[in-house]
Every structure is written in structure tokens, then in C-alpha cells.
Design an enzyme around this catalytic site. Sequence first.
Site, mmCIF file in Angstrom:
data_model
loop_
_atom_site.group_PDB
_atom_site.id
_atom_site.type_symbol
_atom_site.label_atom_id
_atom_site.label_comp_id
_atom_site.label_asym_id
_atom_site.label_seq_id
_atom_site.Cartn_x
_atom_site.Cartn_y
_atom_site.Cartn_z
ATOM 1 C CD GLU A 71 37.746 60.317 40.586
ATOM 2 O OE1 GLU A 71 37.160 59.619 39.742
ATOM 3 O OE2 GLU A 71 38.664 60.399 40.660
ATOM 4 C CD GLU A 321 37.459 38.566 35.655
ATOM 5 O OE1 GLU A 321 37.020 37.569 36.104
ATOM 6 O OE2 GLU A 321 38.149 38.776 34.657
#
Length: 435
Positions: A71, A321
Site C-alpha cells: 500500500e 530486488e
Amino acid sequence: MSSDTPARPTLLYSLYCGASALIAPFAWRKVAAKLRNYGLPEKRVRERLGHASLPRPSGRLIWFHAASVGESLSVLTLIKRMGEQAPEAEFLITSGTPTSAELIAKRMPPRCRHQFPPLDTAAAVDRFLAHWRPDLGVFVESELWPQMLVRARKGGCPLVLLNARLSDRSVEGWKKRPETARYILDQFDLLVTQNQKTAANLQAMGAAAGRIRPGSNLKAASAPLPVDPDSLGKVRGNIGARPVWVASSTHEGEEEIVLQAHKLLLKQHPDLCLLLAPRHPERGSTVETLVKDAGLSCARRSKGVMPGTATQVYLADTLGEVGTWYALCPLVFLGGSLREIGGHNPFEPMQAGAAVITGTGHYNFAETYAELTAAGAAAEVRSAADLADQVAQWLEQPETFQAARDAAGQFISRQSDQLDKTVDALLALLPARRP
């Protein structure tokens, strides 16, 4: 009661306020311990009591409150776009988890800062509001803290519920308390929903129809995840010309299914490499054991090991990543879906040019996946055999795979207009600067 009549505080709300005061010491002990264990300094821990660790900037301040990582990150593109439209505006993001704070700090838009939100008690909320004095409050998805809303609105701050999403269970629970539901929803000047279903549910719960505006999922319009070119080049160089597929955001109970599918795939594609990125990197040791128990060779990124020419599974148990892995390979299985977990954001891999495979337990994104599968941008699987068949199809039929990727890209491109409309709607609520 007429929907035009302002809702009043209910007995249930009053009981909630009393209960929150009683349990506040215990709640504080729990959240403070979690933040301290993460290694945060005490001044940041005390933000949960409403004690700011940063000064309030001059100018109009727009406050975004989000629950956690997904969010929080979903609003960064929106904040950047708002900042371009309102160059004098300042921004504050509050979120409750240390992980979200860490990731936000790496991607912070201009004129923005992060704080942990106050506990939902009168003292903590009032202390927070007295310091920050927000000119507009935007609550993201379903993170609704009653006292935070009521006290902010009472202080003259317009409020927006953005990207609203409610589970069926939550809706049914609120419908049993209609007066309180209406009172809480009445704090919002605008409710922007992810889909028509949520719009209808909010209205059934008592929200004023004139304040509801159906929109799209905010995450679909977010900027692509960051890519580390150095890491991408090194991993790509080590893997070489071997085919690759990605299993991302997997949870406990899902890796076994993914690994079983990979073993099936290796029978036809013996040089295939699986890049496995668990949702929670701290589970790396557990997942490594699962890989070895499956009889597969493994290189583990958190230990600094690169994949070799014979590595069957590259375990990417690191944080932040995933964008690099999507850039490495556009064939992605997205976890949180082979069990009834709710699924994860399919827009992130699609923004990187990927097509997505999902399990059936994606109820948090049910409407989105229905649209994506209908368009051919995503495929749904139920078992290890299904997963292996779908990966094999996309590996062996490049035209079919490219068509899925094209459909995903077209879906993403349609979201930009919706983001501009949301920016306009929020800025229209921003009042003139307070004296």
C-alpha cells in the site's frame, strides 16, 4: 435516518474509544518491541505515541496513511504526480511496518517524509495531529482507524479513502453494525474504489452515494519497480543462454509445489533455471532446505553466491530486488495464490513487461485476474502439473507468450489516465492554506 443527515457517534464507537485507552499500554509494549527489535532508534519508536521525529514543513501538507509495504509503495507514483501539479505541496506518509519505512526511504518522492502512525488512542492521535496539522488526509485501501479518522476530520482535515478494497467478510461484519459503519464512512469527503463491487458495498454499508467514485487499482498505475543494472548484468552473465522462469512472492506451502513443477519441467528442459524469490526473505534457510530435499542444486543470493551453469534453483532471498528479477525474465509465477492467501500485486511484473501465472487463491485481486485472464495477459493454474504445463507452453510457444505479454502491457497502459483523474480529484479537495 436520512442519508443526508450527518451520522453521529454511536455507542459502539464510544466503547471502542474506551477500550483503546485500556489496552493502549499493552499495544504500545507490543509495537515498540517490534520496532526496537528491528534496530530502530528510540525517537522513531516513539512516533507510535504521536511524538514526531521530524519538523512539520511550512506550506500545505498532504498526509497519506497506508498499512504496509504494498500500500505504501503504491502511492509513491501518485505523490510524485501530485507534487508536479502542486509544486508548493509537502507530503507525509505513515505506515506501520519497518520494512515499508525502509523501502519508502529508498524511493521517496521530492518534498516527502515518513513517520510511523500513532496508536489509535485519543492522546497519541491528538499529539500527532497537533504537530503535523495535515491539510488533506488520504487513507489507502482498508486501513481504517476510527479515532484517527474522527479526530482528523474534527480538526478540519478533509479525508479521502483511496483505492478502497473490502473483503466480503469485512463487508458482512460492518453491515451488522450499520450505524457505526455509516458514522466511520461519513468522515470521508471522497471514497475512490478499486472496482464497482467495492463501490456497491460501500453504499450498502451507508456511505453517501455522491461521495463514491469507482476507479482502478492504484497499484496498476505505479512506477515500475527499480532495477539494479549491475546485479542484472552479473546474474544474466552467469546464467548465460539458459532458459529461466521466476517464481516470486511465494509463501509457506507453495515452494514445494513450485519445486515439484520445476522437476517436471527439467525432464523436457534440462538446462532450465528457476529463480525463486520468497515473499519473506527471512525464510531463506527454510526454503533452501526445501530445495535440497527436492534433490535440486541451489545457489543462495543472501550468501553472495551466484548461479552457475548447472544451478537448477537460484534462491533470491533478498529484499527490494524483485524488479531486477522481473527484468531478467518476463515469465513469472506470482505466489500467494496456490494457497488461500489472497494473491499479490500482478501489476508489478506486468509493468516490467512480464506475463503472469497465478494460482486460484487470489481473492484480493479476483476482479483484476478475471479481466487479465480474459484478455490473455495471465494464466491460472491449480497444481504443480498445471504450473509445469503453463511454463512449458510459454517456453515452447514464443508467439503465444509474446501475445500474453502484449495483452499485459495494454492493460497497464490504460491505467495512466485513471491516475491523472485521481490526482485532479485529490487536489480539488485540498483547501487554501490555513493561516
